[in-house]
Design an enzyme around this catalytic site. Structure first.
Site, PDB file in Angstrom:
ATOM      1  N   LEU A  58      52.035 -37.938 -71.913  1.00 27.64           N
ATOM      2  CA  LEU A  58      50.800 -37.783 -73.024  1.00 27.64           C
ATOM      3  C   LEU A  58      50.347 -39.423 -73.158  1.00 27.64           C
ATOM      4  O   LEU A  58      51.496 -40.313 -73.546  1.00 27.64           O
ATOM      5  CB  LEU A  58      50.988 -37.594 -74.121  1.00 27.64           C
ATOM      6  CG  LEU A  58      50.563 -37.574 -75.632  1.00 27.64           C
ATOM      7  CD1 LEU A  58      49.024 -36.875 -75.259  1.00 27.64           C
ATOM      8  CD2 LEU A  58      51.238 -36.957 -76.797  1.00 27.64           C
ATOM      9  N   GLY A  98      61.536 -35.716 -72.083  1.00 30.38           N
ATOM     10  CA  GLY A  98      61.858 -36.388 -73.314  1.00 30.38           C
ATOM     11  C   GLY A  98      60.758 -37.058 -73.959  1.00 30.38           C
ATOM     12  O   GLY A  98      59.718 -37.371 -73.030  1.00 30.38           O
ATOM     13  N   GLY A  99      60.787 -37.434 -74.989  1.00 36.00           N
ATOM     14  CA  GLY A  99      59.506 -38.117 -75.641  1.00 36.00           C
ATOM     15  C   GLY A  99      58.277 -37.136 -75.567  1.00 36.00           C
ATOM     16  O   GLY A  99      58.112 -36.340 -75.648  1.00 36.00           O
ATOM     17  N   ASP A 100      57.252 -38.181 -74.785  1.00 38.51           N
ATOM     18  CA  ASP A 100      55.943 -37.612 -74.522  1.00 38.51           C
ATOM     19  C   ASP A 100      55.933 -37.309 -73.212  1.00 38.51           C
ATOM     20  O   ASP A 100      54.735 -37.246 -72.431  1.00 38.51           O
ATOM     21  CB  ASP A 100      54.959 -38.501 -74.888  1.00 38.51           C
ATOM     22  CG  ASP A 100      54.868 -39.826 -74.338  1.00 38.51           C
ATOM     23  OD1 ASP A 100      55.947 -40.286 -73.629  1.00 38.51           O
ATOM     24  OD2 ASP A 100      53.988 -40.757 -74.440  1.00 38.51           O
ATOM     25  N   GLU A 101      56.865 -37.106 -72.189  1.00 39.98           N
ATOM     26  CA  GLU A 101      56.875 -36.843 -70.964  1.00 39.98           C
ATOM     27  C   GLU A 101      57.286 -35.346 -70.723  1.00 39.98           C
ATOM     28  O   GLU A 101      58.457 -34.996 -71.193  1.00 39.98           O
ATOM     29  CB  GLU A 101      57.835 -37.543 -70.191  1.00 39.98           C
ATOM     30  CG  GLU A 101      57.481 -39.235 -70.191  1.00 39.98           C
ATOM     31  CD  GLU A 101      58.773 -40.262 -69.700  1.00 39.98           C
ATOM     32  OE1 GLU A 101      58.092 -41.184 -69.337  1.00 39.98           O
ATOM     33  OE2 GLU A 101      59.633 -39.873 -69.631  1.00 39.98           O
TER      34      GLU A 101
END
Length: 167
Positions: A58, A98-101
């Site tokens: 993202l 994880g995160g925006d991945e």
């Protein structure tokens, strides 16, 4: 979470769910993704086939969190999962790295044209903005792909290749 609290969701889950699914989005997590990819590698070696992964990132989530708060960022992350998830086929798996991945694993490989079609299918889901509390967010994604065994002989090599191709 469909109107239920995070605490209710967590307490309503068994150990398997907590270990294999992302607490925020409910989709498979990094652990489940890596297990799935290991199985895919074994299966494709045995069957002498290929599979492709799509690394999805993202764009600008940090800015969204900074200016609109983490609740807005979490809402957008969930909406990404819903929009992409609605387009995932039975032979594919979407997971949050994880995160925006995120990673989409597709065990059907039919060449570059097929990869481009999947990237377009993913990006088409974000032609309309995401609305959160009367705010509209235009979401853009970066997508890179890698095919096993052509682009990497192990999990790390495959993920690194797809990540590099995003840029």
């Amino acid at each position: 979470f469909g109107g239920i609290s995070m605490t209710s969701w967590l307490f309503g889950r068994n150990t398997h769910d907590l270990a294999n699914f992302d607490a925020l989005t409910g989709i498979p997590n990094r652990h489940r993704l890596l297990e799935h990819m290991e199985m895919m590698i074994l299966r494709t070696k045995r069957d002498k086939t290929k599979f492709t992964i799509f690394f999805i990132d993202l764009d600008n989530l940090k800015l969204l969190n900074d200016f609109h708060g983490h609740a807005a960022g979490d809402f957008v992350l969930n909406e990404i999962c819903v929009r992409i998830g609605n387009r995932v086929r039975h032979h594919e798996m979407l997971a949050r790295l994880g995160g925006d991945e995120f990673v989409l694993v597709s065990n059907i490989y039919s060449g570059q044209k097929s990869e481009e079609e999947i990237v377009q299918r993913i990006k088409q889901q974000f032609t309309s903005p995401i609305t959160y509390r009367k705010e509209q967010f235009i979401v853009t994604l970066s997508v890179g792909s890698a095919t096993y065994p052509d682009d990497g002989k192990n999990l790390n090599a495959l993920l690194e290749c797809a990540d590099e191709r995003m840029y």
